[in-house]
Design an enzyme around this catalytic site. Structure first.
Site, PDB file in Angstrom:
ATOM      1  N   HIS A  78     -18.073 -23.708   6.596  1.00 34.76           N
ATOM      2  CA  HIS A  78     -19.380 -24.233   6.164  1.00 34.76           C
ATOM      3  C   HIS A  78     -19.189 -25.604   5.506  1.00 34.76           C
ATOM      4  O   HIS A  78     -19.887 -26.563   5.844  1.00 34.76           O
ATOM      5  CB  HIS A  78     -20.052 -23.252   5.197  1.00 34.76           C
ATOM      6  CG  HIS A  78     -21.194 -23.833   4.424  1.00 34.76           C
ATOM      7  ND1 HIS A  78     -22.411 -24.124   4.996  1.00 34.76           N
ATOM      8  CD2 HIS A  78     -21.308 -24.196   3.122  1.00 34.76           C
ATOM      9  CE1 HIS A  78     -23.219 -24.633   4.077  1.00 34.76           C
ATOM     10  NE2 HIS A  78     -22.571 -24.694   2.925  1.00 34.76           N
ATOM     11  N   ASP A 107     -27.048 -55.655  19.086  1.00 29.97           N
ATOM     12  CA  ASP A 107     -26.372 -54.353  19.209  1.00 29.97           C
ATOM     13  C   ASP A 107     -25.314 -54.302  18.124  1.00 29.97           C
ATOM     14  O   ASP A 107     -25.221 -55.211  17.291  1.00 29.97           O
ATOM     15  CB  ASP A 107     -25.737 -54.198  20.606  1.00 29.97           C
ATOM     16  CG  ASP A 107     -25.532 -52.731  20.973  1.00 29.97           C
ATOM     17  OD1 ASP A 107     -24.969 -51.986  20.140  1.00 29.97           O
ATOM     18  OD2 ASP A 107     -25.948 -52.317  22.068  1.00 29.97           O
ATOM     19  N   TRP A 143     -12.828 -25.759   1.718  1.00 31.15           N
ATOM     20  CA  TRP A 143     -12.877 -27.074   2.381  1.00 31.15           C
ATOM     21  C   TRP A 143     -11.936 -28.039   1.694  1.00 31.15           C
ATOM     22  O   TRP A 143     -11.589 -29.072   2.254  1.00 31.15           O
ATOM     23  CB  TRP A 143     -14.303 -27.614   2.427  1.00 31.15           C
ATOM     24  CG  TRP A 143     -14.721 -28.401   1.223  1.00 31.15           C
ATOM     25  CD1 TRP A 143     -15.274 -27.894   0.082  1.00 31.15           C
ATOM     26  CD2 TRP A 143     -14.633 -29.817   1.031  1.00 31.15           C
ATOM     27  NE1 TRP A 143     -15.521 -28.909  -0.812  1.00 31.15           N
ATOM     28  CE2 TRP A 143     -15.139 -30.103  -0.260  1.00 31.15           C
ATOM     29  CE3 TRP A 143     -14.179 -30.887   1.806  1.00 31.15           C
ATOM     30  CZ2 TRP A 143     -15.192 -31.383  -0.781  1.00 31.15           C
ATOM     31  CZ3 TRP A 143     -14.232 -32.168   1.267  1.00 31.15           C
ATOM     32  CH2 TRP A 143     -14.736 -32.409  -0.005  1.00 31.15           C
ATOM     33  N   SER A 171     -12.354 -41.359  14.190  1.00 31.67           N
ATOM     34  CA  SER A 171     -13.745 -41.646  14.523  1.00 31.67           C
ATOM     35  C   SER A 171     -14.446 -42.355  13.363  1.00 31.67           C
ATOM     36  O   SER A 171     -15.135 -43.364  13.552  1.00 31.67           O
ATOM     37  CB  SER A 171     -14.447 -40.333  14.861  1.00 31.67           C
ATOM     38  OG  SER A 171     -15.827 -40.487  14.786  1.00 31.67           O
ATOM     39  N   SER A 172     -14.253 -41.846  12.137  1.00 27.58           N
ATOM     40  CA  SER A 172     -14.925 -42.447  10.980  1.00 27.58           C
ATOM     41  C   SER A 172     -14.445 -43.858  10.722  1.00 27.58           C
ATOM     42  O   SER A 172     -15.242 -44.745  10.403  1.00 27.58           O
ATOM     43  CB  SER A 172     -14.651 -41.620   9.726  1.00 27.58           C
ATOM     44  OG  SER A 172     -15.315 -40.409   9.788  1.00 27.58           O
ATOM     45  N   HIS A 255     -13.028 -37.986  -3.900  1.00 26.39           N
ATOM     46  CA  HIS A 255     -14.124 -38.481  -4.713  1.00 26.39           C
ATOM     47  C   HIS A 255     -14.882 -39.625  -4.067  1.00 26.39           C
ATOM     48  O   HIS A 255     -16.105 -39.564  -3.981  1.00 26.39           O
ATOM     49  CB  HIS A 255     -13.734 -38.763  -6.163  1.00 26.39           C
ATOM     50  CG  HIS A 255     -14.987 -38.775  -6.975  1.00 26.39           C
ATOM     51  ND1 HIS A 255     -15.611 -37.623  -7.378  1.00 26.39           N
ATOM     52  CD2 HIS A 255     -15.819 -39.777  -7.303  1.00 26.39           C
ATOM     53  CE1 HIS A 255     -16.758 -37.929  -7.957  1.00 26.39           C
ATOM     54  NE2 HIS A 255     -16.908 -39.224  -7.936  1.00 26.39           N
ATOM     55  N   GLU A 257     -15.191 -39.958  -1.071  1.00 22.48           N
ATOM     56  CA  GLU A 257     -15.892 -39.268   0.012  1.00 22.48           C
ATOM     57  C   GLU A 257     -17.290 -38.804  -0.427  1.00 22.48           C
ATOM     58  O   GLU A 257     -18.245 -38.901   0.333  1.00 22.48           O
ATOM     59  CB  GLU A 257     -15.061 -38.068   0.482  1.00 22.48           C
ATOM     60  CG  GLU A 257     -15.785 -37.084   1.393  1.00 22.48           C
ATOM     61  CD  GLU A 257     -16.086 -37.633   2.774  1.00 22.48           C
ATOM     62  OE1 GLU A 257     -15.465 -38.641   3.152  1.00 22.48           O
ATOM     63  OE2 GLU A 257     -16.942 -37.051   3.463  1.00 22.48           O
ATOM     64  N   TYR A 259     -19.217 -40.193  -2.502  1.00 18.97           N
ATOM     65  CA  TYR A 259     -20.124 -41.356  -2.520  1.00 18.97           C
ATOM     66  C   TYR A 259     -20.413 -41.835  -1.112  1.00 18.97           C
ATOM     67  O   TYR A 259     -21.483 -42.380  -0.852  1.00 18.97           O
ATOM     68  CB  TYR A 259     -19.551 -42.462  -3.412  1.00 18.97           C
ATOM     69  CG  TYR A 259     -19.557 -42.029  -4.853  1.00 18.97           C
ATOM     70  CD1 TYR A 259     -20.767 -41.875  -5.522  1.00 18.97           C
ATOM     71  CD2 TYR A 259     -18.398 -41.697  -5.519  1.00 18.97           C
ATOM     72  CE1 TYR A 259     -20.813 -41.415  -6.820  1.00 18.97           C
ATOM     73  CE2 TYR A 259     -18.428 -41.243  -6.827  1.00 18.97           C
ATOM     74  CZ  TYR A 259     -19.632 -41.100  -7.467  1.00 18.97           C
ATOM     75  OH  TYR A 259     -19.663 -40.637  -8.751  1.00 18.97           O
ATOM     76  N   SER A 270     -34.187 -46.525  -1.012  1.00 20.60           N
ATOM     77  CA  SER A 270     -34.603 -47.829  -1.535  1.00 20.60           C
ATOM     78  C   SER A 270     -35.463 -48.591  -0.529  1.00 20.60           C
ATOM     79  O   SER A 270     -36.098 -49.586  -0.890  1.00 20.60           O
ATOM     80  CB  SER A 270     -33.380 -48.675  -1.894  1.00 20.60           C
ATOM     81  OG  SER A 270     -32.581 -47.991  -2.825  1.00 20.60           O
ATOM     82  N   HIS A 304     -11.054 -35.879 -12.330  1.00 23.64           N
ATOM     83  CA  HIS A 304     -12.039 -35.015 -13.003  1.00 23.64           C
ATOM     84  C   HIS A 304     -12.289 -33.734 -12.199  1.00 23.64           C
ATOM     85  O   HIS A 304     -12.958 -32.838 -12.678  1.00 23.64           O
ATOM     86  CB  HIS A 304     -13.346 -35.760 -13.324  1.00 23.64           C
ATOM     87  CG  HIS A 304     -14.168 -36.138 -12.145  1.00 23.64           C
ATOM     88  ND1 HIS A 304     -14.866 -37.314 -12.075  1.00 23.64           N
ATOM     89  CD2 HIS A 304     -14.429 -35.500 -10.985  1.00 23.64           C
ATOM     90  CE1 HIS A 304     -15.513 -37.375 -10.925  1.00 23.64           C
ATOM     91  NE2 HIS A 304     -15.261 -36.293 -10.243  1.00 23.64           N
ATOM     92  N   HIS A 305     -11.767 -33.687 -10.972  1.00 24.34           N
ATOM     93  CA  HIS A 305     -11.804 -32.422 -10.215  1.00 24.34           C
ATOM     94  C   HIS A 305     -10.652 -31.519 -10.628  1.00 24.34           C
ATOM     95  O   HIS A 305     -10.513 -30.415 -10.113  1.00 24.34           O
ATOM     96  CB  HIS A 305     -11.710 -32.702  -8.714  1.00 24.34           C
ATOM     97  CG  HIS A 305     -12.842 -33.524  -8.189  1.00 24.34           C
ATOM     98  ND1 HIS A 305     -13.993 -32.954  -7.696  1.00 24.34           N
ATOM     99  CD2 HIS A 305     -13.016 -34.861  -8.100  1.00 24.34           C
ATOM    100  CE1 HIS A 305     -14.819 -33.924  -7.310  1.00 24.34           C
ATOM    101  NE2 HIS A 305     -14.264 -35.078  -7.546  1.00 24.34           N
ATOM    102  N   THR A 330     -25.454 -45.347 -11.969  1.00 24.08           N
ATOM    103  CA  THR A 330     -26.324 -44.371 -11.309  1.00 24.08           C
ATOM    104  C   THR A 330     -27.672 -44.327 -12.011  1.00 24.08           C
ATOM    105  O   THR A 330     -28.723 -44.256 -11.365  1.00 24.08           O
ATOM    106  CB  THR A 330     -25.663 -42.984 -11.312  1.00 24.08           C
ATOM    107  OG1 THR A 330     -24.314 -43.118 -10.877  1.00 24.08           O
ATOM    108  CG2 THR A 330     -26.389 -42.033 -10.389  1.00 24.08           C
ATOM    109  N   LYS A 333     -29.892 -47.161 -10.991  1.00 18.86           N
ATOM    110  CA  LYS A 333     -30.567 -46.955  -9.709  1.00 18.86           C
ATOM    111  C   LYS A 333     -31.811 -46.095  -9.877  1.00 18.86           C
ATOM    112  O   LYS A 333     -32.880 -46.402  -9.349  1.00 18.86           O
ATOM    113  CB  LYS A 333     -29.616 -46.312  -8.698  1.00 18.86           C
ATOM    114  CG  LYS A 333     -28.430 -47.179  -8.362  1.00 18.86           C
ATOM    115  CD  LYS A 333     -27.734 -46.753  -7.099  1.00 18.86           C
ATOM    116  CE  LYS A 333     -28.521 -47.103  -5.872  1.00 18.86           C
ATOM    117  NZ  LYS A 333     -28.571 -48.530  -5.588  1.00 18.86           N
ATOM    118  N   ARG A 452     -16.653 -19.374  -8.167  1.00 16.61           N
ATOM    119  CA  ARG A 452     -17.071 -19.666  -6.797  1.00 16.61           C
ATOM    120  C   ARG A 452     -16.092 -19.012  -5.820  1.00 16.61           C
ATOM    121  O   ARG A 452     -15.042 -18.525  -6.212  1.00 16.61           O
ATOM    122  CB  ARG A 452     -17.139 -21.167  -6.581  1.00 16.61           C
ATOM    123  CG  ARG A 452     -15.806 -21.871  -6.728  1.00 16.61           C
ATOM    124  CD  ARG A 452     -15.947 -23.370  -6.787  1.00 16.61           C
ATOM    125  NE  ARG A 452     -16.237 -23.934  -5.486  1.00 16.61           N
ATOM    126  CZ  ARG A 452     -15.886 -25.180  -5.134  1.00 16.61           C
ATOM    127  NH1 ARG A 452     -15.249 -25.967  -5.993  1.00 16.61           N
ATOM    128  NH2 ARG A 452     -16.172 -25.643  -3.939  1.00 16.61           N
TER     129      ARG A 452
END
Lengths: 527, 374
Positions: A78, A107, A143, A171-172, A255, A257, A259, A270, A304-305, A330, A333, A452
């Site tokens: 998932h 293009d 994950w 690809s990315s 991290h 990732e 964002y 926006s 922080h993870h 943040t 924004k 979790r």
């Protein structure tokens, strides 16, 4: 360079090729954008189905539907499918469709590579999904695939998972190079950087993040590959390796990732909020700087993870302070979005509903993020449902609502038809209620002490789990309505004007609806 | 919001979950029974109220716009799109709030990291899927396994009050003493958590992490593993019994004596039947999670023992696998985890159960010799 294309090409307008080869060989940014969006929605439904399995098992205490080993495969797949298959490709799809049209380019800069970066994705996900049918099952280590659970103790299919991640990474990275090349080289004359729409700005910064961190992900899975198949001990303590090293490398990717998954949504919102407030975006320049600051800070907050892994006190303090600092840009924004709405002339069509819900619910996810940043408190929150609530609040009403808002906002431009507003608003309200019902109680569960990634739980968690499952089923089923709305809009409906939204700004609205197969063969004039 | 959540919850609860008598609607973190957990609770509430206050202001302005500045109400849009003073203010004010928040957080964190001068040291080792507690100074240790019956997990009988949060041997500690935990793991990463103490520390193979607690009130405190550690991650409870000092001393004396009795079992003469009986218990506690109670395993990750070559042919190979584990696989080295008596019993059991019927037995003395020969 596009300025020299003569008008002859437009007179004998050549449309798309016929049949399947149109899609296989296409180098057209609109076709590729559509394929990305369709692929990502298919993955969204597949990943969502897995979420339904998870919530069905957690509906009541005890094991009813699946065994723990399959449950772990579901949580892992998932997460992987939603992150790499649903959210990231959806934003690449939006970038493909909209960036050339927003900057006045004909293009993408590298159209053949664009084709290849899309077609790698189905290959990667075919490999990833096939692991479900392999002996020993699919990846079952979450994950985040922490070693050594994913190396020494991983199922035999782990090597296929690694290969799939490598292909997704290729690809990315190619997609990101394409976005940067397009934005830096193909802007219409007069489209200076500080005149670019914010969606283009956020994607430019996202693309740099992708190029910086996807190789790190490739590196960490390669080290796993070596540990599993070639006898190295990067992460195996018994061989002199270091399991914590895995987490440092993973989160150095992980991290930024997160964002990568939210910045393009910031950009889309926006665009949408000013359009439906009929008032220019408040603080354009500070928005750009805030996104830049968030992107830079995202490289220095990874640990922080890992507050509970036993990093030294000085490390804990540094990562706590750096993480809290992210709240400042943040916050800027969010304040800017609210100031844009303030004293506007607001109307609430589906894109605006999703965008306003985005601001409110993403902010709630930001608040729980701030709480998680307080390192001592994180010792209680860490790896509980509070974290699950937090990241679903930033990803579902954040990234996903941002994508829905974008889809409704630009569907008239893509299809030439207006979508069914009543159905779209139904889709919004059912999603909004279902999503909050599913994820808000998870805060309570986490604070009450539910970890979790468990298939079964102690009895005091039963009530809120049931509420959460009901909300999840509601949210999941509602997404079929979105499929119906989009199909209906593609097949017909009220003709859309070139600019269907009264307050919308930007070059894409100077084009007819639907946008012709080739646009801006002659660059537009920017005042 | 809280009232609404409660009301909505109560409605749903009444209609759907009347059978779950044990369940409750806890909304918030509970203060614990240690200084650390109370400090954490204080930080949690402070930051929560700061967020609520900011939320009220931001969402207040937003909802005011949503209601008052609607086009349908004839609102005419203003044209302002920047204001340097406001933008600087809303950068600086949040920054100041964050700095203020960092001060108590830093103090608490420094306190949590100060595990010097402890009264008692306990080594906590995570295994798939159980905990081992070694009382380092008193030289005894034991495993703490879940006792929740499979029948309760599979809904064949009603679940008891402490469903999934009950163990055979809880950790026992005295109140009002500084207890230092040395946390590590034997296989994959686990995480040892007791919410009431505010103690959570990852148990990582190859690392020894330190943390500490000082418990104010006697009682039984429950938590569980919080780092995904494989199939039975959700079935790895932590139970700590905090008792007054004299009760603790008596318990320690009993444990030391019992450890001595355990060592004597090695020199005792055993019959096949005795070993089989003991072996079945050892097998079900330590081996059945992977190899299954019927010995059929879950191939390919967890091979079957029933009819396997290792279990019916060469005895030395069997000893090697159980004592030393299999490197690069989930099979652990049980040589240090189990006593000689338990090793002998479980090997004997595996060679004679489920129709393996070799009739062979290995005595604790032979296991002892095997281990020391190496």
């Amino acid at each position: 360079m596009s300025a020299v294309i003569d008008t002859h090409a437009q007179d004998h307008h050549h449309g798309p090729a016929k049949g399947f080869t149109r899609w296989l060989y296409t180098t057209n940014h609109k076709d590729i954008g559509s394929m990305y969006l369709i692929f990502s929605f298919a993955m969204f439904l597949l990943g969502g189905t897995m979420a339904m399995v998870i919530r069905a098992e957690l509906f009541q205490p005890g094991l009813q539907i699946v065994e723990p080993e399959f449950f772990n495969q579901m949580t892992t797949m998932h997460g992987l499918i939603m992150v790499f298959g649903a959210v990231m490709p959806a934003f690449v799809g939006l970038a493909n469709w909209m960036i050339p049209m927003m900057i006045g380019a004909p293009d993408m800069a590298l159209p053949r590579m664009n084709n290849w970066s899309f077609w790698l994705l189905p290959a990667a996900f075919l490999i990833l999904i096939s692991t479900l049918f392999m002996p020993g099952g699919a990846p079952n280590f979450g994950w985040t695939f922490y070693a050594p659970l994913s190396t020494t103790y991983g199922p035999p299919s782990t090597t296929f998972f690694i290969f799939a991640v490598h292909i997704m990474g290729v690809s990315s990275i190619m997609g990101a190079i394409n976005v940067i090349a397009t934005i830096l080289n193909l802007r219409a004359p007069g489209m200076t950087l500080m005149k670019m729409p914010l969606f283009v700005w956020t994607w430019l910064i996202t693309a740099f993040l992708l190029i910086a961190v996807m190789p790190v992900l490739a590196g960490v899975v390669t080290m796993m590959l070596m540990d599993i198949n070639f006898g190295t001990s990067f992460f195996n303590a018994a061989g002199g390796g270091d399991p914590v090293l895995f987490q440092h490398v993973f989160w150095f990717f992980g991290h930024p990732e997160v964002y990568i998954m939210i910045l393009p949504a910031f950009g889309a919102v926006s665009e949408i909020i000013p359009a439906f407030s009929r008032k220019p975006l408040f603080g354009y320049a500070s928005m750009v700087y805030a996104v830049g600051a968030i992107a830079l800070l995202s490289f220095v907050v990874w640990a922080h993870h890992m507050f509970t892994v036993g990093i030294p006190l000085a490390g804990e303090l540094f990562f706590m302070y750096a993480t809290m600092l992210i709240a400042v840009p943040t916050g800027v924004k969010v304040f800017n979005w609210v100031a844009t709405m303030f004293r506007g002339a607001l109307s609430f069509e589906a894109p605006m509903l999703f965008a306003v819900a985005f601001v409110i619910l993403f902010t709630i996810g930001g608040f729980s993020g701030l709480m998680l940043a307080v390192a001592p408190a994180d010792f209680q929150y860490h790896d509980t449902y509070f974290v699950v609530a937090h990241f679903h609040y930033v990803l579902v009403p954040g990234a996903i609502f941002g994508i829905f808002a974008s889809a409704y906002y630009w569907l008239p431009k893509w299809t030439g038809h207006m979508y069914d507003e009543t159905l779209a608003q139904t889709h919004f309200w059912l999603s909004f209620v279902g999503m909050n019902l599913a994820f808000f109680p998870m805060h309570f569960l986490g604070l009450a002490g539910m970890p979790r990634r468990i298939p079964d739980y102690a009895l005091q968690f039963a009530d809120f789990n049931m509420v959460s499952s009901i909300g999840a089923f509601m949210f999941g089923a509602t997404q079929l309505l979105f499929l119906f709305i989009v199909v209906k809009c593609v097949r017909g409906g009220e003709k859309a004007a070139a600019k269907p939204w009264e307050g919308a700004e930007g070059l894409e609205w100077t084009l007819p609806s639907p946008a012709p197969y080739h646009t801006f063969a002659t660059p537009p004039e920017i005042k | 919001m809280r009232v609404h959540a409660k009301r909505a919850g109560a409605l749903l609860g009444a209609s759907l979950v009347s059978s779950q008598a044990m369940a409750d609607w806890t909304l918030n973190m509970a203060p614990g029974v240690t200084g650390t957990s109370n400090e954490i609770y204080g930080l949690h509430m402070t930051i929560l109220w700061i967020c609520v206050a900011i939320g009220i202001v931001v969402f207040g302005v937003m909802f005011w716009s949503i209601f008052a500045h609607r086009k349908s109400k004839g609102s005419k849009p203003a044209h302002f799109h920047e204001n340097t003073v406001v933008e600087i203010l809303w950068t600086i004010i949040p920054f100041v709030i964050l700095v203020l928040m960092c001060i108590p957080a830093t103090a608490t964190l420094m306190d949590m990291y100060d595990s010097e001068e402890s009264d008692i040291d306990i080594k906590v080792t995570g295994y798939q899927w159980k905990w081992k507690y070694d009382y380092i100074n008193e030289e005894f240790g034991y495993f703490s396994n879940t006792t929740t019956p499979q029948d309760e997990i599979y809904n064949r009988v009603e679940k008891n009050e402490h469903y999934l949060r009950e163990v055979d041997n809880p950790m026992v500690v005295p109140v009002d003493k500084k207890i230092r935990f040395l946390v590590t793991a034997n296989d994959v990463i686990h995480s040892w958590w007791v919410p009431a103490f505010g103690v959570k520390k990852d148990a990582i193979p190859g690392f020894i992490n330190e943390t500490w607690t000082r418990i104010d009130e006697p009682g039984i405190y429950r938590g569980q593993c919080t780092e995904l550690c494989g199939r039975l991650h959700g079935f790895m409870p932590v139970v700590v019994k905090a008792v007054p000092q004299d009760e603790y001393d008596a318990w320690v004396a009993e444990q030391v004596a019992s450890a001595e009795r355990e060592r004597e079992l090695t020199s005792k003469d055993w019959t096949l039947a005795e070993l089989m009986e003991r072996g079945e218990g050892v097998y079900n506690t330590n081996c059945a999670a992977c190899h299954q109670a019927n010995g059929e395993g879950m191939p390919p990750t967890f091979p079957a023992l029933k009819g396997s070559r290792i279990a019916i042919e060469d005895m030395n190979a069997h000893l090697d696998v159980v004592v030393n584990g299999v490197s690069g696989s989930p099979m652990q080295a049980f040589g240090e985890q189990l006593s000689e008596a338990d090793l002998a019993a479980v090997i004997t059991y595996e060679r004679n159960a489920w129709g393996n019927d070799t009739g062979e037995m290995v005595t604790p003395k032979e296991v002892f010799d095997y281990k020391n020969k190496e």
